[in-house]
Each structure stands twice: as structure tokens, then as C-alpha cells.
Scaffold this active site. Structure first.
Site, PDB file in Angstrom:
ATOM      1  N   GLY A  25     -23.800  -0.770   8.298  1.00  0.00           N
ATOM      2  CA  GLY A  25     -23.039  -1.448   9.395  1.00  0.00           C
ATOM      3  C   GLY A  25     -23.505  -2.956   9.625  1.00  0.00           C
ATOM      4  O   GLY A  25     -24.329  -3.321   8.536  1.00  0.00           O
ATOM      5  N   GLU A  26     -23.157  -3.479  10.708  1.00  0.00           N
ATOM      6  CA  GLU A  26     -23.594  -4.646  11.217  1.00  0.00           C
ATOM      7  C   GLU A  26     -23.057  -5.860  10.314  1.00  0.00           C
ATOM      8  O   GLU A  26     -23.021  -7.045  10.826  1.00  0.00           O
ATOM      9  CB  GLU A  26     -25.234  -4.960  11.036  1.00  0.00           C
ATOM     10  CG  GLU A  26     -26.133  -3.912  11.661  1.00  0.00           C
ATOM     11  CD  GLU A  26     -27.576  -4.429  11.460  1.00  0.00           C
ATOM     12  OE1 GLU A  26     -27.923  -5.257  10.555  1.00  0.00           O
ATOM     13  OE2 GLU A  26     -28.398  -3.344  12.063  1.00  0.00           O
ATOM     14  N   GLY A  27     -22.237  -5.606   9.280  1.00  0.00           N
ATOM     15  CA  GLY A  27     -21.617  -6.820   8.297  1.00  0.00           C
ATOM     16  C   GLY A  27     -22.811  -6.794   7.053  1.00  0.00           C
ATOM     17  O   GLY A  27     -22.465  -7.499   6.350  1.00  0.00           O
TER      18      GLY A  27
END
Lengths: 348, 348
Positions: free
Chosen positions: A313-315
Site C-alpha cells: 500500500g502507501e502508493g
């Protein structure tokens, strides 16, 4: 997106000094970028701007994640201090990092790169009833639209979605169930790491969430924007709502938006149900290890660019795709044609 | 590659503020880079240096490609002028471009970025007998080793293989057959684009090449370096020999080398047969659309980083993988640990 520049881009690709079609998926990306910008060649999607939408989830109380809820706020501090993987990847690809508190269950001290857009201190427990009121969902959606506009105003030419929220793969699975009509077991994954027993429990919690909110498992998908908004509020997260808005904001600004993983995929399903044309502005950055992500991408008709079994996640997956997207656009500007380079074309 | 720094890298990955294993394939890349450099954290593999080895093929006379042979020399001119896709991708990832004439069937005028290391004006027709003498194969191999050393001496910290040679997918298929023991039909592809009839003909030419050189289709693989060199000379190309040398040179310099597509895969099989340890310095940049490429990578035990249905060559797939490799290394330098960032670890 505009069909004229897309046709022009396709024709230009075939004049370039390379076998026709030999850039595979990147040729489609370049064509899409031309449609998004409404011009051929499309502008380079540089610089990229990542927005990490952070929020907490009431369903965390059901024991769906091995991580304490406090990690959401702790990771926000890590992002603003520059110490997370998303920061390292953003540095690698030259992207700015903006963190948006749309619903962290703690008061966060002001910090560089942090936007305070808190709608609530986390959602309610989706397994017991609606996670959000429709007003909350709308407020988070609006925050996402505004952040997209702000990042484009600040010079961003390619948006990248990011998320942080312990337990948000549970809400993602519920959204993907509701918006694709697929059963819970096929779209629920192990998130950032749960054991077999917790995994079975997580599937059951997703089912309970659907039932508690009057959504039939493997039933009809939401019909129209009002129903889409109701379902978002029922089983979504504040970051899902914000990312859906971020996608709408990118489309409004005619700027491409690279979707990260399963949370973005779930949010894009919402955006597509609210405004189907918005999906034309989306590029699927990667395919995560979460099974629901592939389901969401297939439903959206998007092909992932990176497939490295990431599940962070997080980008992070979206950021890694950015050089590929940029390379696809660069071809349209810098590569010679058969005529200009004096290269003979294929003899058939 | 050294096991100590690899163990250290694996342990460091697990202290970083991310779920264990959540960076998927990139964690393995970072571990490999530590082993290659013999130190943890591994140095950033920056800048990258691409070498495009260009050569012609006698087997072109058998009608295995729709492209005229002159395109090899024309594309060399395109590379030195900066107009090819490889140039655009190199600019995107900050890589230098060096073109090496190891066997183009024409006299090439001097040009910037062009190294004149011509061993012959193309190979002989592999379907009639040996494509090269062993002296020619050795000379091309040596040229590749030297170019690797020169690029590292000039500051390159990650080498990327590139190739240009009309008809070189035919020689690649023959090499992959010989070095993996797989039948011709399973490893021969359509290259940069042939029709059904030409495709069947191409498979038959590969078979004829094996027979003409005393290599049993789907038989035993070369046993030892001497036999590997004989097979390379028999059915390979001058650029295959040079790329095999380039891999050996990278290993000698303890620098990672990103392999491009099927030509590099075939060449790496040769390098691995000459010096098995050299494969530890290789990263598979991508999986091309050529069926033989997946076969070669599986035989080498390498996982491709990019999978975008590219079938261009030139080093394009290898270049696109470079930001991913660099991002993997950067994580080891820039990401905070759970302790340093005050983030709680998973509670199980």
C-alpha cells in the site's frame, strides 16, 4: 477522454522506428495519455504527485488485522518524516509526497507535507451497520477532489493514489464485493499478513458487514450514483471515499491518475459508479497480492503495469509504475519515424 | 555473490517499517544486490549503462524475417543519432547509451557513442553449418567482456544489455534449444513480426541449424565450457557472444547486469554454461513476448521484473526495469526501522 487524439496517437506509433505493436502495453498507455490530455503527442506526465490518504476503521475492533490501530498515526508520522517506503520510491521517481488525514483516530500534530482534512476519528464498525454517514462519505469524497485540484495547481502532471489505514483491506473487500457482485471469499485477502484463522474470520466479518447494511452477497451491484454513495458510506472507509474523489478530481483536471493497489481499486469502483467516464483517466499501477485487486481491475477493464507481488500500500505500486507511464509518453516525443531516420520498414 | 551480505540484507528488510515480505520480488532484488556488491546495504545501482551489441546474421538469407538486413546498420545510425526507443527509455532512466558494432554486415562511419569492435561482416548461415569460427566467437566474447569493464571504469554501476540484429531471434531460438534441451517449436517465436507460413519456416530453419551442426533437438545440453563455446559458435550470433561476455565482465566487476529480452536470455545461457556463478550477477529485466525467453529465464532461475508484452529488443525491457532495481536498493538506505520511527510492529 477524447477519441481524436487517441486515433492520432495510434497512427503515430505505427510510424515510429520500431516494429508495429512491439511496445506492447506501453503503446496503449501512450494512446490513453493522448486521450486524457486531448492532444497528441500527450504531455509528459511529469512530475508525479502522490497523495497518501490516511484513515482508521471501526471494524478494526473485530480483530481483522494483527496490527494495532495506532500504527495508522505512527505511519503518518513516518511519511511526514520521510522514512517510509513510499518516500523512498517517491524520491526514486521524482514524485512529491502529500499526506492527507481524512480520518485518523487520533489528533495529529501539524507536520510538513500533512494536510488536515479530518472528517471523523475513524469510521464506525461496518460489521454492525453503516461505517459512515452519507454526509461523512461526501465530505471525504470532496476532500479528495480538492486535494487532486490542489496538486495539479501546484504543478503535478500525474497523480498517484496512496493510502494508509490499519484494517482497510477489510473495507476494500466489502466494497469490491458490493460493486462487482462477487462473493466475499473470492475477494478477501490476507492484507499485510494474517494467519489462517484470522483470514477465515475476516471473510466472515466482510459477510456480516454486507448483511448488516442490507447488501446481498454476490447480488446486484449498485444502480446509479445515489446507491453507489449509500454503499460507499455503508462499508467503505474515509480514505476510500477520498481516493474516489481524488480520481474524480484527476478526471476533472484532465490529468492521468495512477492507481495503487487494492484500496485504490475498491475506490475506483466507487468513482466509476459515480461517474463512469472517470475510469478513462485511470492507469492501474500494479496488481497487488490481494485477490480482490485483480477482481476490481478486471471489472474496471484496467491492465496493471507492475506485478511484483507487492502488498504494502502507501502508493508504492503506483509510484513504481510512473517511470513506465512516463517512458510511454516520451516515446511519442523523442523517437524518430521510419522516414525521418531513413530506416526501411518491414517488407510485408 | 557473497552469502553474508545477503543474509544481512534479508534481516534488515525485516526491521524496516513495512510488513515483512510486503515488497515481494523487490526484497529479493535488494538481497541479490547486497550479494553482488558484497556489502549491505548495497550501493545504489546508479547510473545505468546500456550497451547495444549490433551484428548481422547469415541465416537472414533463409527468409526468417520480413525486415531487410540493412535495417541493422540503419538502426545503429538511429541509436547514435538518439532517435530510437532505447534512447528515449535511456533518457527516462538516466542511462548512458553505447552502441557496439561486433558484426554488422556493412562498414559503419564513426559516430558518437559507437564502438567499432567488428569481428566479422555478419555470421555465416547457421542452417548450413557453423555460424562462426571458434576464434570469432571468442573474439566477440572478449569484446563484450572489455565493454563491460570500460563502462564500469567510466562510472556505470548497473549494466544493461541491448541488441540489434535482424534475424537474431532465429539464432536465439537455436541457442535456447541447444542450452535447455527443449524442442524448436516451443522456443521459436514470431520475433518482430512474421506471418504463419514464415513462422513454420523459421522453426524448420532452427531445426536445420541444429542438425547441420550436430546438435540433437531436445537432446543433451552442452557439457562444460568447451562444448558451450562450440555450440555458441555453431548457432549463435556475434551479439550473443558479446552479450555473454558482457555478463561475464559484469560479474568480474561485481556489478549487476540487467538482461533485456530473448537475445540476452539466450546469451545468458551461454554465460552460465561458461561460468555458472556469473548468473548470480544477472537480473531479468523483463519477460518478452517471445516464448523462448520464458524458457531461458526458467532455466536460469531468474524472475522477470517487467512483463508488458514488449518485443522490441535494443535493451528497452532492461532499461524499464532499472528504476525498479534502483528503488529496491534505495529502500535499504532510506527507509526507517520500526525502532527508529517509533512504529509498533505486527502483534503476532
Amino acid at each position: 477522454v477524447e477519441p481524436g487524439p487517441m486515433t492520432e496517437a495510434r497512427a503515430h506509433q505505427d510510424r515510429l522506428t520500431k516494429p508495429s505493436g512491439s511496445l506492447g502495453v506501453l503503446e496503449d498507455v501512450a494512446v490513453r495519455l493522448a486521450g486524457i490530455a486531448g492532444t497528441c503527442p500527450p504531455p509528459l506526465p511529469v512530475p508525479a504527485a502522490l497523495a497518501i490518504f490516511a484513515a482508521d476503521h471501526g471494524v478494526h475492533a473485530q480483530g481483522v488485522s494483527p496490527w494495532p490501530q495506532e500504527v495508522t498515526a505512527q505511519m503518518v508520522a513516518n511519511f511526514t518524516a520521510g522514512g517510509a517506503v513510499a518516500n523512498a520510491f517517491a524520491a526514486e521517481v521524482g514524485a512529491s509526497v502529500t499526506v492527507v488525514d481524512v480520518g485518523v483516530a487520533a489528533d495529529l500534530p501539524p507536520a510538513p507535507r500533512l494536510l488536515a482534512r479530518k472528517v471523523a476519528y475513524g469510521t464506525a464498525d461496518l460489521s454492525q451497520g453503516p461505517a459512515m454517514t452519507q454526509e461523512q462519505a461526501t465530505a471525504a469524497l470532496t476532500a479528495g477532489i480538492e486535494v487532486a485540484r490542489e496538486l495539479v495547481d501546484a504543478g503535478g502532471r500525474c497523480l498517484v493514489t496512496g493510502d494508509m489505514g490499519i484494517a482497510n483491506t477489510t473495507a476494500s473487500a466489502a466494497l469490491i464485493c458490493a460493486f462487482t457482485g462477487r462473493p466475499a471469499a473470492g475477494v478477501t485477502g490476507r492484507g499485510t499478513g494474517v494467519d489462517d484463522a484470522t483470514y477465515e474470520h475476516k471473510i466472515e466479518i466482510v459477510r456480516r458487514g454486507l448483511r448488516a447494511n442490507g447488501i446481498t452477497e454476490a447480488g446486484a451491484v449498485p444502480d446509479g450514483p445515489d446507491e453507489a454513495l449509500r454503499v460507499l458510506a455503508a462499508v467503505g472507509g474515509l480514505e476510500h471515499a477520498a481516493i474516489a474523489g481524488f480520481v474524480l478530481g484527476a478526471a476533472a483536471a484532465r490529468v492521468p491518475v495512477i492507481l495503487d493497489g487494492v484500496i485504490a481499486g475498491a475506490a475506483a469502483l466507487v468513482a466509476g459508479a459515480l461517474a463512469p467516464d472517470a475510469i478513462g483517466y485511470c492507469l492501474a499501477g500494479h496488481r497487488s497480492a490481494e485477490p480482490g485487486h485483480a477482481v476490481a481491475l478486471a471489472h474496471l477493464g484496467l491492465d496493471p503495469l507492475v506485478d511484483l507481488r507487492l502488498r504494502l500500500g502507501e502508493g508504492t505500486g503506483g509510484l513504481l509504475a510512473h517511470p513506465l507511464v512516463s517512458a510511454a509518453a516520451r516515446v511519442m516525443h523523442e523517437v524518430a519515424t521510419f522516414d525521418s531516420a531513413g530506416v526501411a520498414d518491414k517488407g510485408d
